[in-house]
Structure formats: structure tokens, C-alpha cells
Scaffold this active site. Sequence first.
Site, short mmCIF file in Angstrom:
data_model
loop_
_atom_site.label_atom_id
_atom_site.label_comp_id
_atom_site.label_asym_id
_atom_site.label_seq_id
_atom_site.Cartn_x
_atom_site.Cartn_y
_atom_site.Cartn_z
N ILE A 238 0.76 -1.21 -0.14
CA ILE A 238 0.04 -0.09 0.06
C ILE A 238 0.78 1.19 -0.08
O ILE A 238 1.95 1.12 0.81
CB ILE A 238 -0.93 0.01 1.12
CG1 ILE A 238 -1.86 -1.26 1.13
CG2 ILE A 238 -1.75 1.32 1.52
CD1 ILE A 238 -1.96 -1.97 2.57
N PRO B 261 1.45 5.60 -0.47
CA PRO B 261 1.20 6.92 -0.07
C PRO B 261 0.97 7.95 -1.23
O PRO B 261 1.57 7.51 -2.29
CB PRO B 261 2.18 7.56 0.89
CG PRO B 261 3.59 6.80 0.45
CD PRO B 261 3.20 5.55 -0.10
N THR B 262 0.41 8.84 -1.11
CA THR B 262 0.28 10.00 -2.01
C THR B 262 1.60 10.93 -2.14
O THR B 262 1.88 11.56 -3.09
CB THR B 262 -0.71 11.17 -1.72
OG1 THR B 262 -0.93 11.10 -0.39
CG2 THR B 262 -2.18 11.04 -2.39
N THR B 263 2.19 10.89 -0.89
CA THR B 263 3.46 11.85 -0.60
C THR B 263 4.50 11.33 -1.41
O THR B 263 5.10 12.16 -1.98
CB THR B 263 3.59 11.87 0.86
OG1 THR B 263 3.89 10.48 1.39
CG2 THR B 263 2.80 12.90 1.39
N GLY C 192 5.03 3.95 9.15
CA GLY C 192 4.04 4.80 9.42
C GLY C 192 4.37 6.24 9.62
O GLY C 192 5.46 6.67 8.98
N CYS D 228 8.27 11.87 5.08
CA CYS D 228 8.04 11.62 6.44
C CYS D 228 9.31 11.72 7.36
O CYS D 228 9.24 12.15 8.50
CB CYS D 228 7.51 10.31 6.66
SG CYS D 228 8.42 9.03 5.76
P1 NAD Z 1 -2.70 7.93 3.90
O1 NAD Z 1 -2.48 7.03 5.26
O2 NAD Z 1 -3.57 8.58 4.06
O3 NAD Z 1 -2.56 6.99 2.88
C1 NAD Z 1 -1.65 5.78 2.57
C2 NAD Z 1 -2.14 4.73 2.09
O4 NAD Z 1 -3.02 4.14 2.53
C3 NAD Z 1 -3.12 5.06 0.66
O5 NAD Z 1 -2.78 4.10 -0.40
C4 NAD Z 1 -4.42 5.25 1.11
O6 NAD Z 1 -5.33 4.84 0.05
C5 NAD Z 1 -4.30 3.96 1.97
N1 NAD Z 1 -5.38 4.13 3.13
C6 NAD Z 1 -5.51 4.96 4.10
N2 NAD Z 1 -6.32 4.63 4.98
C7 NAD Z 1 -6.94 3.65 4.70
C8 NAD Z 1 -7.75 2.47 5.25
N3 NAD Z 1 -8.79 2.81 6.43
N4 NAD Z 1 -8.11 1.39 4.44
C9 NAD Z 1 -7.38 1.11 3.26
N5 NAD Z 1 -6.43 1.95 2.84
C10 NAD Z 1 -6.23 3.15 3.56
O7 NAD Z 1 -1.14 8.80 3.85
P2 NAD Z 1 -0.65 9.74 3.06
O8 NAD Z 1 -1.25 10.85 2.99
O9 NAD Z 1 -0.86 9.27 1.34
O10 NAD Z 1 0.73 9.74 3.21
C11 NAD Z 1 1.42 10.30 4.21
C12 NAD Z 1 1.55 9.71 5.41
O11 NAD Z 1 2.36 8.53 5.29
C13 NAD Z 1 2.36 10.46 6.64
O12 NAD Z 1 1.83 10.20 7.81
C14 NAD Z 1 3.61 10.21 6.26
O13 NAD Z 1 4.57 10.25 7.64
C15 NAD Z 1 3.42 8.62 6.07
N6 NAD Z 1 4.65 8.23 5.34
C16 NAD Z 1 5.56 7.25 5.90
C17 NAD Z 1 6.42 6.79 5.41
C18 NAD Z 1 7.33 5.74 5.71
O14 NAD Z 1 8.39 5.17 5.28
N7 NAD Z 1 7.33 5.54 7.29
C19 NAD Z 1 6.78 7.06 3.90
C20 NAD Z 1 5.88 7.86 3.21
C21 NAD Z 1 4.85 8.31 3.83
#
Ligand code: NAD
Length: 476
Positions: free
Chosen positions: A147, A149-151, A250, A283
Site C-alpha cells: 500500500i 502513499p500520495t506523498t 508509518g 515523512c
Molecule cells: P494515508 O495514510 O492517507 O494513505 C496511505 C495509503 O493507505 C494510501 O494508499 C491510502 O489509500 C491507504 N489508506 C489509508 N487509510 C486507509 C484505510 N482505512 N483503509 C484502506 N486503505 C487506506 O497517507 P498519505 O497521506 O498518502 O501519506 C502520508 C503519510 O504517510 C504521513 O503520515 C507520512 O508520515 C506517512 N509516510 C510514511 C513513510 C514511511 O516510510 N514511514 C513514507 C511515506 C509516508
Amino acid sequence: MTISPELISKVVRETVQEVVARQASGLTAQGGAAAPSATGDGIFTDMNDAVEAADKAWRQYLDCSMRDRKCYIQTIRNVCSDDEALTYMAEAAVEETGMGNAHDKYLKNRYAALETPGVEDIITEAWSGDDGLTTIEFSPFGVIGAITPTTNPSETIINNSIGMLAAGNAVVFSPHPRATRLTHWLIRRINKALGEVGAPANLITTVEKPSIDNTNAMMAHPKVRMLVATGGPGIVKSVLSSGKKAIGAGAGNPPAVVDATADIPQAAKDIVDGASFDNNLPCTAEKEVIAVDSITDLLKFEMLKHGAVEIKDPAVIARLASFVAKDGHAVAKWVGKPACVLAAEAGLEVPESTRLLIAEVPFEHTFVQTELMMPILGIVRVKNVDEAIDKAVEAEHGNRHTAIMHSLDVKALTKMGKKIQTTIYVKNGPSYNGIGIGGEGYPTFTIAGPTGEGLTSARNFARRRRCVLKGSLSVR
Ligand code: NAD
């Protein structure tokens, strides 16, 4: 001298693979476009079909040699690292997600494509002796559900694809719906290139319409043997509750501590560079600064030399705070927006070239406590380094993600490292040094703090399997 038929066929095979891998990068020997792939593009209407296709691909992949695997990884690197692809991905991500800046995204994708560890990451361990030979080999899980992220939409797909395929897996991606177009483009491009070098079809799959329902279907599918979530706390919790082997990468809220011994001009530059990188989307990027009183004024003064603008008017700070966060969370509409756009919305005109907005605020302020992922940096002034470290630990919220410290005092640096317990701890550099950009070590875009794998690479996407041969093959 006679040349064996095996050697001839090996040379021919390797030559063909090399030529086709070059074609896969979009170029032929004549400079024309590569021929279209005869295999599927990896994009399915139904999630079950995407998983089934990846499972079939994985079973075929088991029969491929390690040399084949290396060729496939090189093919992914090639098609993701040419200038045209990098420019497209950087610009398309900004356009589709509305976040970040193309210049830094270009760099992130390039690092992901060229520096993500490949097959060399899965090293065999062995014991040999009177009782024979025992090896521990990294073997695939099978189908991994990833899964993203958008970022970091394309960076994560490139990085995960290389690591997961290097470990012998196939992967089903569940991207954020707001990055669908770019994800489809990238998965099509990789699959086409892999098809052209003879890889099994559909080693990488996804669905036409990414959604929470599709992600849930993917997580529940019995043929998905491992889950890797890169995102916020919601999705990390979901994969950890799935009953399957899961890696959770996360959220963070990285503090940068600056003490009185630090090289302040350098610290100021590093903090602006790190906190403005891709408009603060990573992140790992500095999200707040805790500075000791005696150097705070100088630090801010030096930051202004590198494109930061200080907001001093409490009314402007309050207006900015009123729309960037709600209920302790960043408001998606403003995530990754340029500093000048955020300032304008708060009624402040700043040059378009402004890289970062800084504001001195109390510790409890949302600019410190909330993971904004915007080029806004709260600065908290404290009495001494001990208080700075304690406040940094508190602001990190136990995420164990990333922290930064600028200091020449090894005792203070050590104390911070022990107390904050983050997966990444950068000393005297910008935060992105911690993910291999300008710092030693390989890059990753999946940093697994909650589940402890740290900066993930191929070996984290593999199972350790012991093979024992009794009595022989020790030649010591
Ligand atoms: P997000 O949690 O909104 O989405 C991440 C992914 O999870 C997406 O594909 C989204 O569609 C999916 N998703 C979210 N909630 C869900 C649910 N309840 N059920 C099913 N799928 C779900 O995050 P974002 O805004 O895309 O990215 C930013 C976040 O990710 C920030 O908190 C950032 O710190 C974190 N991040 C962490 C890392 C890492 O390596 N630790 C890397 C990049 C981003």
C-alpha cells in the site's frame, strides 16, 4: 579449443537480455522506440484478478535464475531512471496529487531507481563442519500486497518493486486513489519492459480504480502472504490487525534539535534544505525545531539567508494555523503546497522563491505538534540542551521515526540518540541524508519504525529458510 554448446547458449542468452534491457529503457541501438510488449500491463478491473495474476507470475518467477532476476531489476532501474521518465514522473505527481515540487521529486525517483538495493541484498549465511552444510537463504513470501502513499507515489512503487522482486516476490500495489494515473503509467511501463526481457507477465499488478474496498479485498485475499503499508497510522493499524505478516511504515513528526555548540550557519542551511525538500512531504523531513535560547536568534537569522521567511505577526500565525490543521491532523488540501501559496492564504505576501515559512511558537502549537507535511516550521526556544532533548522526544510522539540534531557535543548527541529511539537519527546534516540522499547508506521510501525493520530493502521482503545437508559438502 572447443566451445561448449552450454557456453554458446549462455553468451547468446546474456547478450539478448542485455540488448532487450537497453531497449526497455526506451532506446534501441538505432535510437528508435522499443517494440510494444506482448504481455499484460498488470492493471486489472477486479482486485481478485490482480492477486491471481500476481500469484501465477510468482510461481513462474520461481523457475527463473538469479541471473534472470538481476536482469529484471536492472530493467526496472533502466526504465525508471532515464531523463524523460524522471521528468514525467516528477511533473505528473505534482499535477495529479497537487503536492510537492517537481525538482525534488525528480531526485527522489532517481535515487529510488538507481540506488535501491537489488539481489545483492539477500546474502546467504552458511555453517559447515563435521555434521555437513547448513545454509540460510532468503526466500520469497510469494505475493506481497503493498500500500503506497500520495506523498511519494512513484518513488515508493519503484523502491518497493526493486526490493520485493529482488527477493523473488510478485507484488500487488494498492496506491492512493489520488495517485492513480501516475501509478498506472509506471506499472504499465515496468511490466512492458519486463515482458520484453522475458520476465513472467504480471509480476507487478494493481487495479483500475484504487479504493479502500479494493485495499481491504487485497489484504484479505488468501494468496497475499505479506502486507507492506507505507502511509499514515490508519493503514499501518489495518495491516497490523490483518493476521498476516506485515510491515508497517508509518507517520513521523521529526524534530531538529540545535544546541549552543552547533555550527549555526551550517545547521540553518541544513534545516532549510531538509524542511523545504519536496515542500516538506517526506515523512523524514524536519517538522519542528527545538533550539537553545542562546543561539535561536542567530539560527533564525541564518535561515533567512537560505530562503526562509519568518512570520512574526501573531495574527498571521493564527490565520495560518487555522486552516492547515484540523483536529490535530494536516488538512490534505494544503499538504505539500509551496510556501508562497500557504502564506498568501494567510494574507501574507512573500516572494515566490520562498522555500520555508518559519515562526517562533510555544511548544504546544500545532506547527510543532502536528505532522503538517508543509513548508512551515515551528521553532521552540528552550533554556538548555537537556530541555531541548526532552521536548524533542515529546514532539516526536513516540513514532520512533526520524530525528535530527545539530551539535558538536558528543555527549549531547549520544543522549539524544538514546532518549529519542528513532529509526533514523541524522547528526549535523539535513534530514534527507538519513534516506541515503547525500548521506552514506542505501535509500528507501518505506521506513518501518513500528515493526522494526527500519529502512526496508530486499531482505525484509524475504523469509529466512534453513537447508541442511547431513554429513557432507564441508571441504574445510
Ligand atoms: P494515508 O495514510 O492517507 O494513505 C496511505 C495509503 O493507505 C494510501 O494508499 C491510502 O489509500 C491507504 N489508506 C489509508 N487509510 C486507509 C484505510 N482505512 N483503509 C484502506 N486503505 C487506506 O497517507 P498519505 O497521506 O498518502 O501519506 C502520508 C503519510 O504517510 C504521513 O503520515 C507520512 O508520515 C506517512 N509516510 C510514511 C513513510 C514511511 O516510510 N514511514 C513514507 C511515506 C509516508
